[in-house]
Design an enzyme around this catalytic site. Structure first.
Site, PDB file in Angstrom:
ATOM      1  N   ASP A 204       9.832 -32.116  -8.257  1.00  0.00           N
ATOM      2  CA  ASP A 204      11.015 -33.124  -7.843  1.00  0.00           C
ATOM      3  C   ASP A 204      10.215 -34.337  -7.979  1.00  0.00           C
ATOM      4  O   ASP A 204      10.738 -35.312  -7.658  1.00  0.00           O
ATOM      5  CB  ASP A 204      11.856 -32.798  -6.929  1.00  0.00           C
ATOM      6  N   SER A 228      18.021 -38.706  -8.096  1.00  0.00           N
ATOM      7  CA  SER A 228      18.156 -37.215  -8.639  1.00  0.00           C
ATOM      8  C   SER A 228      19.724 -36.741  -8.367  1.00  0.00           C
ATOM      9  O   SER A 228      19.979 -37.066  -7.297  1.00  0.00           O
ATOM     10  CB  SER A 228      17.129 -36.043  -7.995  1.00  0.00           C
ATOM     11  N   GLN A 278      16.245 -31.612 -15.168  1.00  0.00           N
ATOM     12  CA  GLN A 278      16.966 -32.539 -14.119  1.00  0.00           C
ATOM     13  C   GLN A 278      17.616 -33.732 -14.971  1.00  0.00           C
ATOM     14  O   GLN A 278      17.212 -34.172 -15.983  1.00  0.00           O
ATOM     15  CB  GLN A 278      15.811 -33.239 -13.214  1.00  0.00           C
TER      16      GLN A 278
END
Length: 289
Positions: A204, A228, A278
């Protein structure tokens, strides 16, 4: 082992406060919010603590619901959704101040033989052929954005060697692809679950930023609001997170202030070990006044 890496392992060593309930701490940061990769990694730890030792995570799908408070503990509740002969499924909810901030569904699979194929690893320079840490600090770092510079200047658990590091110096990448070598800064214990959780943490760190590459922008610009929204990770084959891994990223779409990014993670021998996807919020900040 560096203090930074030990601190990361300490973050992943959750306290069990009741059956299916765990508590994790947060790392102090220059920003008051919790890093999303930390929450995902801790949630994976919590789920794994409720699963038999003969199976490992093969996929996780998560949503970031609220901004996490770096000054408060996080409670993880695990729901034992399913326990089959080959697969085990868990749902994890991360809670702060009485509210859910994150949720994850994770599936575990017992190893079994079968057919196989994989994508080919991109042909990029090896990590030792890229500027070293000292070279980056001496020649490249002064021109990089403040958040990147601060990351390199402090002791850290994950070492990054971007292939297209000129991106942070304002160079536009025509095909929008970005590659970075990643690894833990010291040797990790020989437990596969720990390596999976460290990779979940690392995955991430930069993926959302790749959605801005086709526009020659970065999330480090003060005019960009970035967060995110979700994160999915698939583990394909065994690996070590303390060996060099190539994180190959691109972004097929950016629309409606939401950028979609994906990544393939290869061991240095070309083995595809994981895939990532993502979606994130990417807004232009409105001028004040």
């Amino acid at each position: 082992m560096s203090q930074a890496l030990q601190s990361l392992l300490d973050l992943l060593d959750l306290e069990q406060i009741e059956e299916n309930i765990f508590r994790g701490q947060s790392r102090s940061s220059v920003v008051p919010r919790v890093f999303g990769g930390q929450v995902a990694a801790q949630a994976l730890v919590a789920a794994g603590r409720t699963v038999p030792d003969d199976r490992f995570a093969h996929s996780l799908h998560s949503y970031f619901l609220r901004t996490g408070d770096a000054g408060a503990p996080i409670v993880y509740t695990v729901d034992r959704i399913g326990d089959g002969r080959s697969f085990t499924t868990r749902r994890v909810v991360a809670i702060q101040h009485g509210e859910a901030i994150f949720t994850m569904a994770v599936s575990f699979h017992r190893d079994e033989p079968g057919m196989g194929h994989q994508a080919k690893m991109p042909d990029v320079p090896k990590p030792e052929d890229l500027p070293s840490e000292d070279a980056i600090k001496e020649r490249v770092l002064p021109a990089m954005p403040d958040p990147v510079r601060r990351y390199y200047e402090r002791e850290r658990p994950i070492e990054l060697r971007p292939v297209e590091f000129e991106r942070y110096l304002g160079k536009k990448i025509e095909d929008g692809r970005f590659h970075v070598w990643i690894r833990a800064t010291g040797r990790l214990p020989d437990e596969p679950a720990i390596h999976q959780c460290v990779l979940a943490y690392t995955s991430d760190m930069m993926l959302l930023d790749s959605a801005l590459i086709p526009h020659g922008r970065t999330v480090f610009e003060k005019s960009i609001m970035a967060a995110s929204l979700d994160h999915a990770l698939w583990f394909h084959r065994p690996f070590r997170a303390d060996d060099w891994l190539l994180y190959a990223q691109d972004s097929p779409n950016l629309a409606g202030a939401r950028g979609f990014s994906r990544g393939l993670i290869f061991a240095r021998d070309g083995t595809l070990v994981a895939s990532v996807a993502q979606e994130g919020l990417l807004r232009e900040r409105r001028p004040e006044g």
